[in-house]
Design an enzyme around this catalytic site. Sequence first.
Site, short mmCIF file in Angstrom:
data_model
loop_
_atom_site.label_atom_id
_atom_site.label_comp_id
_atom_site.label_asym_id
_atom_site.label_seq_id
_atom_site.Cartn_x
_atom_site.Cartn_y
_atom_site.Cartn_z
N GLU D 82 0.08 14.82 3.57
CA GLU D 82 -0.67 15.52 2.52
C GLU D 82 -1.26 16.85 2.96
OE1 GLU D 82 -0.74 12.25 3.03
OE2 GLU D 82 -0.40 11.27 1.11
N HIS D 151 -8.45 3.22 -2.97
CA HIS D 151 -7.52 3.59 -4.05
C HIS D 151 -8.23 3.75 -5.40
CE1 HIS D 151 -4.20 2.84 -1.31
NE2 HIS D 151 -3.37 3.27 -2.21
C1 LIG Z 1 -2.05 8.76 2.67
C2 LIG Z 1 -1.43 8.01 1.58
N1 LIG Z 1 -0.51 8.61 0.80
C3 LIG Z 1 0.10 7.93 -0.19
C4 LIG Z 1 -0.21 6.62 -0.42
C5 LIG Z 1 0.48 5.83 -1.55
N2 LIG Z 1 1.28 4.75 -0.99
C6 LIG Z 1 0.84 3.48 -0.91
S1 LIG Z 1 1.94 2.48 -0.13
C7 LIG Z 1 3.03 3.74 0.08
C8 LIG Z 1 4.34 3.52 0.77
C9 LIG Z 1 4.26 3.66 2.23
O1 LIG Z 1 5.50 3.46 2.78
P1 LIG Z 1 5.67 2.84 4.24
O2 LIG Z 1 4.67 3.44 5.14
O3 LIG Z 1 7.09 3.00 4.60
O4 LIG Z 1 5.30 1.31 4.06
P2 LIG Z 1 6.07 0.24 3.18
O5 LIG Z 1 5.41 0.22 1.85
O6 LIG Z 1 7.50 0.63 3.12
O7 LIG Z 1 5.85 -1.03 3.91
C10 LIG Z 1 2.53 4.91 -0.44
C11 LIG Z 1 3.22 6.19 -0.42
C12 LIG Z 1 -1.19 6.03 0.38
N3 LIG Z 1 -1.60 4.77 0.19
N4 LIG Z 1 -1.77 6.74 1.38
#
Ligand SMILES: Cc1ncc(C[n+]2csc(CCOP(=O)(O)OP(=O)(O)O)c2C)c(N)n1
Lengths: 322, 322, 333, 333
Positions: D82, D151
């Site tokens: 970000e 959140h």
């Molecule tokens: C800093 C931040 N940006 C965006 C989000 C929104 N978000 C929640 S879960 C997620 C997916 C994250 O992907 P990954 O790290 O690959 O974990 P996975 O869900 O695949 O286990 C996102 C983008 C967040 N929680 N925190």
Amino acid sequence: MKLPRDTLLRLYYDMLRIRKVQLRIESLYHLDEMKTPIHLCIGQEAIAVGVCANLNKEDYISSNHRGHGHYLAKGGDLKGLIAELYCRETGCSRGHGGSMHLVDTSVGHIGSSSIVGGGIPIGTGLALAIDMKKQDRVSVVFFGDGAADEGVLYESVNFAILKKLPVIYIYENNQYSVCSRVSARQADEVIFHATSPEHMFTKTVDGNAILEVYEAAREAVLRARNGDGPSFIECKTYRVRGHAGAGSDAGLGYRPAEEISFWESKCPITTFREKLLQKGLISQNDIQDMERNIDIEIDEAFRFAQESPLPKGEDILQYLYE
Amino acid sequence: MKLPRDTLLRLYYDMLRIRKVQLRIESLYHLDEMKTPIHLCIGQEAIAVGVCANLNKEDYISSNHRGHGHYLAKGGDLKGLIAELYCRETGCSRGHGGSMHLVDTSVGHIGSSSIVGGGIPIGTGLALAIDMKKQDRVSVVFFGDGAADEGVLYESVNFAILKKLPVIYIYENNQYSVCSRVSARQADEVIFHATSPEHMFTKTVDGNAILEVYEAAREAVLRARNGDGPSFIECKTYRVRGHAGAGSDAGLGYRPAEEISFWESKCPITTFREKLLQKGLISQNDIQDMERNIDIEIDEAFRFAQESPLPKGEDILQYLYE
Amino acid sequence: MPWSKIKPELNEPDFDNVTGEDKRIIPYTEAIREALDQALMLDPSVFVMGQGVDDPAGMFGATLNLHKKYGRERVFDTPLAENGLTGIAVGAAIGGMRPVYFHNRPDFLLLAMDQIVNHASKWHYMFGGAVNVPLVIWACIGRGWGSAAQHSQALQGLFMHIPGLKLIMPATCYDAKGLMLSSIADNNPVIILEHRFNFRHKGFVPKEPYRIPIGKGMVRKPGKDITIIAASYMVTEAYHAALELAKDGIDAEVIDLRTLRPLDEELILTSVKKTGRVVVADTGWKTGGITAEISALIVEKGFAFLKAPVLRVASPDVPTPAGYTLEQAFYAG
Amino acid sequence: MPWSKIKPELNEPDFDNVTGEDKRIIPYTEAIREALDQALMLDPSVFVMGQGVDDPAGMFGATLNLHKKYGRERVFDTPLAENGLTGIAVGAAIGGMRPVYFHNRPDFLLLAMDQIVNHASKWHYMFGGAVNVPLVIWACIGRGWGSAAQHSQALQGLFMHIPGLKLIMPATCYDAKGLMLSSIADNNPVIILEHRFNFRHKGFVPKEPYRIPIGKGMVRKPGKDITIIAASYMVTEAYHAALELAKDGIDAEVIDLRTLRPLDEELILTSVKKTGRVVVADTGWKTGGITAEISALIVEKGFAFLKAPVLRVASPDVPTPAGYTLEQAFYAG
Ligand SMILES: Cc1ncc(C[n+]2csc(CCOP(=O)(O)OP(=O)(O)O)c2C)c(N)n1
Ligand SMILES: Cc1ncc(C[n+]2csc(CCOP(=O)(O)OP(=O)(O)O)c2C)c(N)n1
Ligand SMILES: [Mg+2]
Ligand SMILES: [Mg+2]
């Protein structure tokens, strides 16, 4: 590496238990009684289990939003987990955290962050504390490919190498962040793969093959305990369910159906069971016993949760400060 | 690479001009009329000049707190610089920025940040704009070894590779962030050196050897103009003066006196002059002419600044919004 | 920066009439340094980190040479990487240490807001009290000599808004030491914002370790006609203003908040009840800053006492300009 | 999240009595999407970026399928990163583009505070007007179903404090479109904070592109006895409260701020002059939040009109708890 039979069975049991907990949560989620967003780790169980099987109770883990598996594999209390999903006073976080914010300090689980990447420096800092206190512990950080987008990973790994910290980065590359493929977000393989081995032990393993994960983690943990510094293990895996909530998301169309079914066929639990059966290390009876025991434990945990009191609104200001 | 004589003389002239501007600032700083923190780039002139000699006026640069050299090498107005140091209405930033916040949009200098690393993503974003607008431009980001500590570098480089952006990262590794040696902050060489060449052209050069810098930058700029994506050039160099303010900081004792004198002997300007003299490409007369011309220009710029009006306090709310 | 040209070195106002032959007067810097020295000595879990804490400037002197006494294991330089290092400090705190993380300027804390706000401030509450984060983050507000927009931000208005943080702004040498010791002993994340001008002061500081309660302000000068509420360097300015007002026969009470979060509401309301008139003074921006909260609080809970509008003295709502003629217009006091 | 259980789908209050046969009623989401569609169509320098803008959820529908119409060059997914991506958007804006950067939640903006506050907000001022940063940052406040501490943060209180930013919080479908178009056309960094509950509304939205002046609020319901000042989803709550009060014979005026920075002081003070009584309502934390500034402003400039203390309705000063019994206690409205 040849592992004793009881270790192998333990690995199987722990994966199965996590899976069955997930499936139970999933099957009841539509009742809307667990009023919390859920992120299931179905298909990724081998990573949490294969890593945590190498850890002692005192070792730390730092987890994320998709953290049920990490929590259970590390020995987190099942009742506390389910009660947390039911937002109860008896939940591991007393109903303050919900599914994304689990904790069980009695087994070294210090709380999971739902800010993607947020747990990475925290897990690194735990390793700093270990180092400063000269404790015989290691710190494990679980994070996903979304987290690998974040600069804080670079900052943390750099610091861990610099200070030779006993930290193990477990990169759960399930290839997606929500619906966004890793190739849409990252240039190539993560850059740490290119780090020179004196600085950091780096390895890529099949994250659905429990023994591969176990072995790599074992080496990493040994190194950490020996004072040889950090490790970075990429576990290639896949999230077979949707990003959040219950059920498949195949209908959304952001990933090919064949990709999903390919990875379903690579289920870490069934493939490992086949292997154990083939080698005669486990019997159908053993398996049934395990399933039964787990079911009983899960039944109890859900009953416990459902019967537990809800936190009271008037107590909302509690726990702001220690 | 054989460069035409006038190019070589131009490189020499530009370095000399930056040096002489710095020296003049330094010699007058004790008068406390330039009420702004200064960060001199004495000893690092070859980098700004060697890189910017490959750029057109329309190309962008993104600079930092130690930015006088970048500004002048890119063609920034000398009077605007000096007037800014004197906090005048006629300064390049109308007295709002000071020494750390220079700007000259007429030559592609879009403003320098004094937040270490802050300019890195901004320069990357300029390359994104170039790409989207299909302009025949490149974007150059100057940053130091302190900035290489920051995760935003990782985030920016990843994005640049991902989108194959026409951006060139010029890593001015002068080995210190304030008094802190790079080895106290970074595990090893910057991790981008290990990036595979299809993704990014990566090179380490002697940042005090103008022709080495020029050549590496030339290749990087060509690649960027050809749509071959980003480059990362590490220029090893040294800050012979103190971190901020005028004069040497040898008395502080955080770095060995021999280290300072070693690098003073590697002065990019005198070593290059020796070479030009040896090869008969320049005469003592040429040099004297240059010096004289530069002195006159500097005299004028200081006079201009000193005679310029100061911004009025009552106008303080101006420029908040466009 | 030639500090002598910006702010002369002075004794701080003799607020409490403590000065006497037996009173030890030391520089502000030395007060902080002594607090750190004693904390490091008394508690092996305390450590000091930050870019430059072990360098020849020693964080304006506040950490000077502590690494020589306690070793670079306990007093160490860090990469810039402010967000990562804050998270690392949070993790170390969870792991049983007591980190004190130093920054030259609050401006750099903006890089670490994720770890400060999303993590440190919430960890205790979010897990129902299961985990503590005994972390101190320290930064010093810059002012003058063209520090400009990115090196002079007084960001207390941001941190005051965040539940789970404690926010300290000392005004005297005595408090700089005592509040530092309290902050280190506190089991919650505490942010200490210093002001560079305070570092030009000298004042009374006892040698032995002592703590000042977090969440309590104090009256620096009693008065009955008007209340001036301030924190940090603005307390000195408020005190001088009060002395000026006294010449006109106006008896001003000066309140030093010491802690901005949690705020000492009782102290404020008691004073307002007495005087009915209030000025709130701050080094930060006016809109949405700490003067806003204090004014709103007084109106909410002390409206009946008010004889006149609560006035706010704060910075105009623009980034800090560099030039000295503009700085003059920017700063109050 | 099963939104039907959290918040029913509804028409927004018919604030302006616009409903009629010829009036087009569309969902809130669709209003934003239409604004983006038209901005992308009318100005080739506009582009849309953010994690998930091109995915099947399309940012709650606000960006749905725009990448199919305009291509992934102009509507593209990003790495999370970000802070880096915000800086990249700032750079693109300086380079002549008009980025609109989408985030699911304001919580993630905390990772980007360095680029938002240290850079975007200052770039124009710091260089004496030489450079513009026409950038829109959009994020949607979460609420309910255990969104929990990381959140669901309503961070307007932070952004309202920052000079150089504009801060928009729309309350109606009409405004969601018009203010988005104005924000994109603005040459300064603009932050739009949406509220997830508004996304359950439908309302009147003209088809053609139109702009709503930034910095101007409006009266949503005239009244003479008391003024309720609100923004975003709280305007709907305030309106319902006003209807309730009407049953008791109390004639409340409801003000929708629309823009929080710069604030429409005149509108507020005119109303306060009329009613002499004020309640300020917000979705954010109370201490140091937007209700504080608005209250302080009223006291400063409208003290003489006040018949009673300015009251604040806001979230209690704790991180958002996850459990629904705690959520109930946490949220107003
Ligand atoms: C800093 C931040 N940006 C965006 C989000 C929104 N978000 C929640 S879960 C997620 C997916 C994250 O992907 P990954 O790290 O690959 O974990 P996975 O869900 O695949 O286990 C996102 C983008 C967040 N929680 N925190
Ligand atoms: C984010 C941030 N952290 C810390 C500082 C304080 N600071 C100002 S200049 C500087 C040194 C930076 O070193 P480097 O990037 O190597 O540049 P150099 O001064 O050597 O040219 C530091 C740490 C800052 N300005 N910004
Ligand atoms: Mg993933
Ligand atoms: Mg350097």
